[in-house]
Design an enzyme around this catalytic site. Structure first.
Site, PDB file in Angstrom:
ATOM      1  N   LYS A  70      -1.263  -1.067  -4.339  1.00  0.00           N
ATOM      2  CA  LYS A  70      -2.436  -0.242  -4.025  1.00  0.00           C
ATOM      3  C   LYS A  70      -1.941   1.174  -3.800  1.00  0.00           C
ATOM      4  CE  LYS A  70      -4.786   0.097   0.434  1.00  0.00           C
ATOM      5  NZ  LYS A  70      -5.496  -0.698   1.477  1.00  0.00           N
ATOM      6  N   LYS A  78      -9.625  -7.195   8.151  1.00  0.00           N
ATOM      7  CA  LYS A  78      -8.636  -6.782   9.154  1.00  0.00           C
ATOM      8  C   LYS A  78      -9.129  -7.363  10.465  1.00  0.00           C
ATOM      9  CE  LYS A  78      -7.294  -2.385   6.999  1.00  0.00           C
ATOM     10  NZ  LYS A  78      -7.533  -0.927   6.986  1.00  0.00           N
ATOM     11  N   ASP A 122      -7.387   2.946  -2.996  1.00  0.00           N
ATOM     12  CA  ASP A 122      -8.113   2.990  -1.718  1.00  0.00           C
ATOM     13  C   ASP A 122      -8.405   4.448  -1.385  1.00  0.00           C
ATOM     14  OD1 ASP A 122      -9.123   2.702   0.841  1.00  0.00           O
ATOM     15  OD2 ASP A 122      -7.364   1.682   1.674  1.00  0.00           O
ATOM     16  N   LYS A 135      -3.196   5.137  -2.519  1.00  0.00           N
ATOM     17  CA  LYS A 135      -4.238   5.913  -1.860  1.00  0.00           C
ATOM     18  C   LYS A 135      -4.669   7.026  -2.792  1.00  0.00           C
ATOM     19  CE  LYS A 135      -4.191   3.910   2.250  1.00  0.00           C
ATOM     20  NZ  LYS A 135      -5.379   3.241   2.810  1.00  0.00           N
ATOM     21  N   GLU A 177     -11.275   0.491  -3.240  1.00  0.00           N
ATOM     22  CA  GLU A 177     -11.553   0.191  -1.839  1.00  0.00           C
ATOM     23  C   GLU A 177     -12.210   1.372  -1.136  1.00  0.00           C
ATOM     24  OE1 GLU A 177      -7.977  -1.118   0.116  1.00  0.00           O
ATOM     25  OE2 GLU A 177      -8.897  -1.165   2.109  1.00  0.00           O
ATOM     26  N   GLY A 189      -4.020  -4.102   6.189  1.00  0.00           N
ATOM     27  CA  GLY A 189      -2.937  -3.805   7.132  1.00  0.00           C
ATOM     28  C   GLY A 189      -3.190  -2.475   7.815  1.00  0.00           C
ATOM     29  N   SER A 219       0.848  -1.185   0.000  1.00  0.00           N
ATOM     30  CA  SER A 219       0.000   0.000   0.000  1.00  0.00           C
ATOM     31  C   SER A 219       0.887   1.240   0.000  1.00  0.00           C
ATOM     32  CB  SER A 219      -0.897  -0.013   1.247  1.00  0.00           C
ATOM     33  OG  SER A 219      -1.651   1.167   1.342  1.00  0.00           O
ATOM     34  N   ASP A 267     -13.799  -1.944   3.291  1.00  0.00           N
ATOM     35  CA  ASP A 267     -12.854  -2.026   4.404  1.00  0.00           C
ATOM     36  C   ASP A 267     -13.581  -1.479   5.637  1.00  0.00           C
ATOM     37  OD1 ASP A 267     -10.847  -1.513   6.297  1.00  0.00           O
ATOM     38  OD2 ASP A 267      -9.519  -0.425   4.963  1.00  0.00           O
TER      39      ASP A 267
HETATM   40  O1  OSB Z   1      -7.300   1.700   4.651  1.00  0.00           O
HETATM   41  O2  OSB Z   1      -6.126  -0.021   4.409  1.00  0.00           O
HETATM   42  C1  OSB Z   1      -6.294   1.087   4.911  1.00  0.00           C
HETATM   43  C2  OSB Z   1      -3.173   2.135   6.861  1.00  0.00           C
HETATM   44  C3  OSB Z   1      -3.758   2.731   7.960  1.00  0.00           C
HETATM   45  C4  OSB Z   1      -5.122   2.811   8.041  1.00  0.00           C
HETATM   46  C5  OSB Z   1      -5.923   2.293   7.019  1.00  0.00           C
HETATM   47  C6  OSB Z   1      -5.345   1.678   5.919  1.00  0.00           C
HETATM   48  C7  OSB Z   1      -3.947   1.634   5.826  1.00  0.00           C
HETATM   49  C8  OSB Z   1      -3.219   1.082   4.696  1.00  0.00           C
HETATM   50  C9  OSB Z   1      -1.817   0.604   4.952  1.00  0.00           C
HETATM   51  O3  OSB Z   1      -3.627   1.078   3.563  1.00  0.00           O
HETATM   52  C10 OSB Z   1      -1.670  -0.873   4.933  1.00  0.00           C
HETATM   53  C11 OSB Z   1      -0.337  -1.288   5.503  1.00  0.00           C
HETATM   54  O4  OSB Z   1       0.664  -1.205   4.797  1.00  0.00           O
HETATM   55  O5  OSB Z   1      -0.288  -1.713   6.670  1.00  0.00           O
HETATM   56 MG    MG Z   2      -8.464   0.552   3.330  1.00  0.00          MG
END
Ligand code: OSB
Ligand code: MG
Length: 369
Positions: free
Chosen positions: A161, A262, A188, A163, A213, A290, A135, A238
């Site tokens: 992925k 998660k 995402d 953001k 996402e 994550g 991510s 999510d």
């Molecule tokens: O939305 O998946 C998410 C990190 C913090 C809070 C929400 C998210 C995320 C990530 C990072 O996308 C995932 C990772 O590398 O741990």
């Molecule tokens: Mg997410």
């Protein structure tokens, strides 16, 4: 097992790079580590709450309160045959999934250590390797994003992925696609859009994304269903899935075609397995999300992903992307073919480096039966 002692530590680990999403920017990982002891053995669970309620409502402060005043008293001194008995005990407490999960995950880890088996065995998984995805947070410029994508692609990750947020979406995807037309890519939004943005989100259909996402409200599934009807791209939920019942309802109304699991967000391993089982029975792919976890939570995610329904690479990437020094030794590494080896030692399977845990601890509190 009879839980005799529960210890909670608050830890701060500096992040190697700030991680930015549509809801904020974080420069350190501030989290609670729950240590559960029974019969002379201790198990460990990493809580995924942050100091702030910007991803979901829970915070480290609410988790500590709910653990101290409600969940620990329910668990302490009670004889349980298996950690799966904890979720029903905790059910009277509404919500607070992250608090419940941290304690229940520690009990599962303890169960595995007691039996001398890797955590995946206690979860019903298998040994071997898992596929790894990554991510990438919002970057300062398109150029920086393209550089990061290049680095992670070269590292072998099986999907990338990125953001997105309003004003930083189509342009980013188009720039990546211009250079990497076949890259397994997804976005995402962390709830940054509204249903009225559907025409814009529809333009993403041209870029063959694996999924989008959580584009809409964190507590919404109805608008997501309306959006999914207008998109070719699959919606993945999510933030709005907190249980197998939530997943069932979301799938029933067509709010998504993929589910991000998660453990912390759904209240523990038992519920995560229930979400997995439901999706598997319906032919819906799941992947493991994550929360920038330290090695302790990162390894818990590795073990979970050995269940057969995790057919898509998740957000579990190498420790070294986040931390100069992880709390575990060895750290989580990603092999050139984009996989992570599932540990075979008892529990999470890598040693916890207590010197580093002590150094990162800013507060601790313990309760006994
Ligand atoms: O939305 O998946 C998410 C990190 C913090 C809070 C929400 C998210 C995320 C990530 C990072 O996308 C995932 C990772 O590398 O741990
Ligand atoms: Mg997410």
């Amino acid at each position: 097992m009879k839980i005799e002692r529960i210890e909670v530590r608050r830890l701060r680990l500096p992040l190697r790079f700030p991680f930015e999403t549509s809801f904020g920017r974080t420069t350190s990982k501030d989290f609670l580590l729950v240590c559960v002891s029974a019969d002379g053995i201790t198990g460990y669970g990493e809580c995924v709450a942050d100091d702030d309620p910007f991803y979901l409502p829970e915070t480290n402060g609410t988790v500590l309160h709910v653990l101290r005043d409600f969940l620990a008293p329910l668990a302490l001194g009670r004889e349980i045959a298996h950690p799966r008995e904890l979720a029903p005990l905790f059910a009277r407490v509404r919500g607070h999934e992250m608090a419940k999960a941290a304690l229940e995950m520690a009990a599962y880890e303890l169960e595995a250590r007691q039996k001398g088996v890797p955590l995946y065995r206690a979860l019903g998984g298998r040994g071997g390797t898992i596929g790894s995805g990554v991510s990438i947070g919002l970057q300062g410029s398109v150029g920086e994003l393209l550089e990061k994508v290049e680095v992670e692609k070269e590292a072998g990750y099986r999907r990338i992925k990125i953001k997105i947020k309003p004003g930083h979406d189509l342009e980013l995807v188009a720039a990546i696609r211009a250079v990497h037309p076949d890259l397994p890519l997804m976005v995402d939004a962390n709830s940054a859009y509204a249903l009225s943005d559907a025409p814009l989100l529809r333009e993403l259909d041209a870029h063959a994304l694996m999924m989008i996402e959580q584009p809409l409200g964190w507590d919404d599934i109805v608008d997501h269903a309306a959006l999914q009807r207008q998109l070719e791209t699959s919606v993945c939920l999510d933030e709005s899935i907190h249980s197998a019942a939530d997943a069932r309802r979301a799938l029933d109304i067509g709010a998504c075609r993929v589910v991000n699991i998660k453990v912390g967000r759904v209240g523990g391993f038992a519920e995560a397995i229930a979400v997995h089982d439901l999706c598997r029975a319906r032919g819906v792919p799941v992947w493991c999300g994550g929360m920038l976890e330290s090695g302790i939570g990162r390894l818990a995610n590795v073990h979970l992903q050995t269940l057969p329904g995790f057919t898509l690479p998740g957000d579990t990437s190498a420790s070294a992307r986040y931390f100069e020094e992880d709390l575990i030794d060895p750290p989580v590494v990603v092999l050139p073919q984009g996989t992570i080896a599932v540990p075979e030692g008892p529990g999470i399977g890598h040693a916890i480096v207590w010197r580093r845990v002590e150094k990162a601890t800013t507060f601790q509190e313990a309760w006994k039966a």
